[in-house]
Design an enzyme around this catalytic site. Sequence first.
Site, PDB file in Angstrom:
ATOM      1  N   ASN A 149      49.879 -55.791 -75.060  1.00 45.59           N
ATOM      2  CA  ASN A 149      48.934 -54.579 -74.351  1.00 45.59           C
ATOM      3  C   ASN A 149      48.826 -55.181 -72.560  1.00 45.59           C
ATOM      4  OD1 ASN A 149      47.896 -56.886 -75.809  1.00 45.59           O
ATOM      5  ND2 ASN A 149      45.978 -56.469 -74.814  1.00 45.59           N
ATOM      6  N   GLN A 179      50.870 -51.207 -79.260  1.00 43.83           N
ATOM      7  CA  GLN A 179      51.390 -50.677 -77.885  1.00 43.83           C
ATOM      8  C   GLN A 179      52.840 -50.461 -77.902  1.00 43.83           C
ATOM      9  OE1 GLN A 179      49.377 -50.231 -75.433  1.00 43.83           O
ATOM     10  NE2 GLN A 179      47.516 -51.403 -76.065  1.00 43.83           N
ATOM     11  N   HIS A 201      44.445 -43.898 -81.418  1.00 45.07           N
ATOM     12  CA  HIS A 201      44.114 -43.711 -80.039  1.00 45.07           C
ATOM     13  C   HIS A 201      44.979 -44.221 -78.964  1.00 45.07           C
ATOM     14  CE1 HIS A 201      41.807 -47.505 -78.792  1.00 45.07           C
ATOM     15  NE2 HIS A 201      42.094 -47.988 -79.904  1.00 45.07           N
ATOM     16  N   CYS A 325      39.547 -55.745 -74.223  1.00 45.30           N
ATOM     17  CA  CYS A 325      38.408 -56.442 -74.959  1.00 45.30           C
ATOM     18  C   CYS A 325      37.809 -57.453 -74.164  1.00 45.30           C
ATOM     19  CB  CYS A 325      39.072 -57.190 -76.208  1.00 45.30           C
ATOM     20  SG  CYS A 325      39.679 -55.709 -77.139  1.00 45.30           S
TER      21      CYS A 325
HETATM   22  N1  PLP Z   1      46.902 -54.635 -80.959  1.00 46.59           N
HETATM   23  C1  PLP Z   1      47.141 -54.390 -79.737  1.00 46.59           C
HETATM   24  C2  PLP Z   1      48.508 -54.955 -79.199  1.00 46.59           C
HETATM   25  C3  PLP Z   1      46.136 -53.690 -78.806  1.00 46.59           C
HETATM   26  O1  PLP Z   1      46.485 -53.259 -77.757  1.00 46.59           O
HETATM   27  C4  PLP Z   1      45.094 -53.355 -79.651  1.00 46.59           C
HETATM   28  C5  PLP Z   1      43.950 -52.646 -78.691  1.00 46.59           C
HETATM   29  O2  PLP Z   1      44.179 -52.607 -77.446  1.00 46.59           O
HETATM   30  C6  PLP Z   1      44.789 -53.396 -80.890  1.00 46.59           C
HETATM   31  C7  PLP Z   1      45.729 -54.174 -81.574  1.00 46.59           C
HETATM   32  C8  PLP Z   1      43.516 -52.988 -81.474  1.00 46.59           C
HETATM   33  O3  PLP Z   1      43.574 -51.818 -81.873  1.00 46.59           O
HETATM   34  P1  PLP Z   1      42.098 -50.724 -82.057  1.00 46.59           P
HETATM   35  O4  PLP Z   1      41.845 -50.763 -80.895  1.00 46.59           O
HETATM   36  O5  PLP Z   1      42.694 -49.558 -82.716  1.00 46.59           O
HETATM   37  O6  PLP Z   1      41.406 -51.804 -83.033  1.00 46.59           O
END
Ligand code: PLP
Length: 395
Positions: A149, A179, A201, A325
């Site tokens: 990500n 991603q 999303h 995050c």
């Molecule tokens: N995995 C990756 C690589 C992500 O980039 C993200 C969110 O940024 C997630 C999992 C988590 O997804 P969600 O926000 O739908 O829980």
Amino acid sequence: MIYLDNNATTKIDERVLEEMLPYMKEEYANPSSMYDFSRKAHNAIKEARVKIKDFVNASTEREIIFTSCGSESANMAIKGVIGYNRTKRHIITTKVEHPCVLNTYKELEKQGYEVDYIGVNSSGELDLEELKNKIRKDTALVSVMWANNETGVIFPIKEISEIIKTRNPETKFFVDGVQAAGKIPMDVQENGIDLLGISGHKFHAPKGVGALYINSKTSILPLITGGHQERGLRAGTENVPYIAGIGKAAELAADSLDYELSEVKRLRDKLETGILSNVFNARLNTSITNRVPNTTNIGFEYIEGELILLHLSDLGICASSGSACTSGSLEPSHVLRAMGTPFTSLHGSIRFSLSKYTTEADIDFVIEHMPEVIYKLNKISPFQKELEHLKACKG
Ligand code: PLP
């Protein structure tokens, strides 16, 4: 506004919204009910399941379970596999996974599981030799993201699955595909994947819906118990409008994949070259070739990422430092740290992530304004001598 934070979330496609609206208004029946009124809701789920099956090339739609997000998909896959194979206590993952994966393993470590975290090189690419050497008889699960990500770096999923199957055919392979969805082709059969998580999303469906592919040879324990929904693997009345939405988004994402791989990539490359050639203290924090087409991560040496973001925000530009995050905390990114990114640019790294809605004018605007933003911040940096030296070296 110029929105270049599409790895955090994306704008809903109008056609996705149109697909969802009837199930929020007149077609509100519970899809499990027996009367005729529930048929449309029931069929909407059925059709969405087929669309997700086609999107990831599963062999049957029974292999698709709807969830609420990418984090739930990851938790369901990891805890589900571990819960089903209680005697195997070893797991392998990477140092650069999303927190929804890493923190799940931290919890499992507290319960006595042994987790190996595989490292990456300075371009963010995985050490496959290390992975190979770590697989054991009691390895229950190998869990690797498809695309990172923060850097967009793509991991060699097929090669990894081949390594796993040769070393221990009983080990399950979970891929966090959040991603990768909508950015590169995803084929679970071709790539030997046992479980794959995605999140709506990130590819123009709304927040609050995801999916998990579980191949028919893999058994898991459910995370949410209750009713019979989703073959008893994920109880709770189905979120019909959002499920219809993610199905439509998957169909549209498959259609616009060529555009992502050509036009979005062209714009990303233009942005990257524009910044790197006009800002002397900019350096690329990711692999040049081996990554998804929409992402770049650029380090600005000797200045603070948060300050860059604030200045960009004043110009109406949305980007991010670290992952969605972790931004907001001053902790440098665990991904960039794992890559050994030099201290000088660790705190000043910015991720730009584009989408099919990014325009040439957006990119031109950022290229035009980035040098003045960095110029201003360079002037207030406490590292004046170092910046002078760097400027002289870049000549
Ligand atoms: N995995 C990756 C690589 C992500 O980039 C993200 C969110 O940024 C997630 C999992 C988590 O997804 P969600 O926000 O739908 O829980």
